[in-house]
Design an enzyme around this catalytic site. Structure first.
Site, PDB file in Angstrom:
ATOM      1  N   ILE A  33      19.217  13.090  38.804  1.00 55.14           N
ATOM      2  CA  ILE A  33      18.409  14.145  38.189  1.00 55.14           C
ATOM      3  C   ILE A  33      17.207  13.574  37.435  1.00 55.14           C
ATOM      4  CG2 ILE A  33      19.562  14.309  35.929  1.00 55.14           C
ATOM      5  CD1 ILE A  33      19.690  17.370  36.404  1.00 55.14           C
ATOM      6  N   ASN A  90      27.347   0.941  36.601  1.00 53.58           N
ATOM      7  CA  ASN A  90      27.685   0.659  35.210  1.00 53.58           C
ATOM      8  C   ASN A  90      29.152   0.995  34.969  1.00 53.58           C
ATOM      9  OD1 ASN A  90      25.046  -0.105  34.260  1.00 53.58           O
ATOM     10  ND2 ASN A  90      24.452   2.044  34.432  1.00 53.58           N
ATOM     11  N   GLU A  98      27.250   6.332  31.287  1.00 53.20           N
ATOM     12  CA  GLU A  98      27.143   7.644  30.634  1.00 53.20           C
ATOM     13  C   GLU A  98      28.139   8.643  31.191  1.00 53.20           C
ATOM     14  OE1 GLU A  98      23.183   9.139  31.048  1.00 53.20           O
ATOM     15  OE2 GLU A  98      22.301   7.432  29.992  1.00 53.20           O
ATOM     16  N   VAL A  99      28.310   8.610  32.508  1.00 51.93           N
ATOM     17  CA  VAL A  99      29.173   9.610  33.147  1.00 51.93           C
ATOM     18  C   VAL A  99      30.467   8.918  33.584  1.00 51.93           C
ATOM     19  CG1 VAL A  99      29.373  11.291  35.009  1.00 51.93           C
ATOM     20  CG2 VAL A  99      27.136  10.873  33.942  1.00 51.93           C
ATOM     21  N   HIS A 103      30.075   5.893  39.842  1.00 50.63           N
ATOM     22  CA  HIS A 103      28.875   6.202  40.633  1.00 50.63           C
ATOM     23  C   HIS A 103      28.117   4.915  40.884  1.00 50.63           C
ATOM     24  CE1 HIS A 103      28.171   6.896  36.346  1.00 50.63           C
ATOM     25  NE2 HIS A 103      26.921   6.482  36.516  1.00 50.63           N
ATOM     26  N   HIS A 105      24.522   3.577  41.762  1.00 53.53           N
ATOM     27  CA  HIS A 105      23.099   3.900  41.853  1.00 53.53           C
ATOM     28  C   HIS A 105      22.513   3.144  43.045  1.00 53.53           C
ATOM     29  CE1 HIS A 105      22.656   5.390  37.559  1.00 53.53           C
ATOM     30  NE2 HIS A 105      23.746   4.644  37.410  1.00 53.53           N
TER      31      HIS A 105
HETATM   32  P1  5GP Z   1      25.118   5.833  34.092  1.00 55.66           P
HETATM   33  O1  5GP Z   1      24.316   5.526  32.856  1.00 55.66           O
HETATM   34  O2  5GP Z   1      26.436   6.492  33.763  1.00 55.66           O
HETATM   35  O3  5GP Z   1      25.246   4.652  35.001  1.00 55.66           O
HETATM   36  O4  5GP Z   1      24.236   6.863  34.917  1.00 55.66           O
HETATM   37  C1  5GP Z   1      24.403   8.238  34.881  1.00 55.66           C
HETATM   38  C2  5GP Z   1      23.308   8.832  35.732  1.00 55.66           C
HETATM   39  O5  5GP Z   1      23.631  10.166  36.011  1.00 55.66           O
HETATM   40  C3  5GP Z   1      21.922   8.819  35.071  1.00 55.66           C
HETATM   41  O6  5GP Z   1      21.008   8.107  35.904  1.00 55.66           O
HETATM   42  C4  5GP Z   1      21.575  10.311  34.971  1.00 55.66           C
HETATM   43  O7  5GP Z   1      20.207  10.575  35.177  1.00 55.66           O
HETATM   44  C5  5GP Z   1      22.454  10.934  36.032  1.00 55.66           C
HETATM   45  N1  5GP Z   1      22.838  12.295  35.772  1.00 55.66           N
HETATM   46  C6  5GP Z   1      23.330  12.792  34.605  1.00 55.66           C
HETATM   47  N2  5GP Z   1      23.579  14.106  34.708  1.00 55.66           N
HETATM   48  C7  5GP Z   1      23.248  14.450  35.993  1.00 55.66           C
HETATM   49  C8  5GP Z   1      23.295  15.682  36.717  1.00 55.66           C
HETATM   50  O8  5GP Z   1      23.690  16.717  36.206  1.00 55.66           O
HETATM   51  N3  5GP Z   1      22.881  15.647  38.003  1.00 55.66           N
HETATM   52  C9  5GP Z   1      22.417  14.510  38.609  1.00 55.66           C
HETATM   53  N4  5GP Z   1      22.035  14.589  39.877  1.00 55.66           N
HETATM   54  N5  5GP Z   1      22.374  13.329  37.952  1.00 55.66           N
HETATM   55  C10 5GP Z   1      22.775  13.309  36.654  1.00 55.66           C
END
Ligand code: 5GP
Length: 119
Positions: A33, A90, A98-99, A103, A105
């Site tokens: 997003i 991550n 964060e999530v 996932h 990337h």
């Molecule tokens: P992390 O920091 O956990 O590796 O990355 C989480 C990623 O999830 C971030 O790049 C963020 O932009 C993406 N993200 C968070 N919320 C959403 C969402 O609702 N939809 C999509 N498509 N990506 C999201």
């Protein structure tokens, strides 16, 4: 413990939309997003895995194979398999995950610079 209310669990249940890039029985891939490169796609298992550590310990061979192959498919679909790309997952606090649903990337579409910010 896996949190069923995390944002990617909601995407998998169809409760919030995503821009789908690829899907099969084990994997969903969709655009980030908040893209940090011209191509920024997230590849996630459909199973409830918090992180790569969790996935490595508990996922079936079919799930592991599907996730790996999906990364290659995303690179092909997005047209970056020849120009090059970077994958990153991550896990946990030091990596600023964060999530809390695994996932991967997939970044590409321009030169991506150094691998890590130097302190
Ligand atoms: P992390 O920091 O956990 O590796 O990355 C989480 C990623 O999830 C971030 O790049 C963020 O932009 C993406 N993200 C968070 N919320 C959403 C969402 O609702 N939809 C999509 N498509 N990506 C999201």
């Amino acid at each position: 413990m896996y949190d069923d209310d995390n944002i990617f669990a909601k995407i998998l249940r169809g409760e919030i939309p995503c821009k789908k890039v690829y899907e099969d029985s084990h994997v969903l891939a969709f655009d980030d997003i908040n893209p940090q490169a011209p191509v920024h796609t997230l590849v996630i298992p459909k199973g409830k895995y918090v992180s790569m550590q969790d996935f490595a310990e508990k996922a079936s061979e079919a799930e592991i194979t599907a996730l790996t192959r999906a990364v290659g498919k995303v690179a092909e679909i997005k047209g970056i398999k020849d120009s090059g790309f970077r994958i990153l997952a991550n896990a946990g606090g030091d990596a600023h995950q964060e999530v809390p649903h695994l996932h991967i990337h997939v970044f590409g579409g321009r030169p991506l610079g150094p691998m890590l910010v130097r302190k």
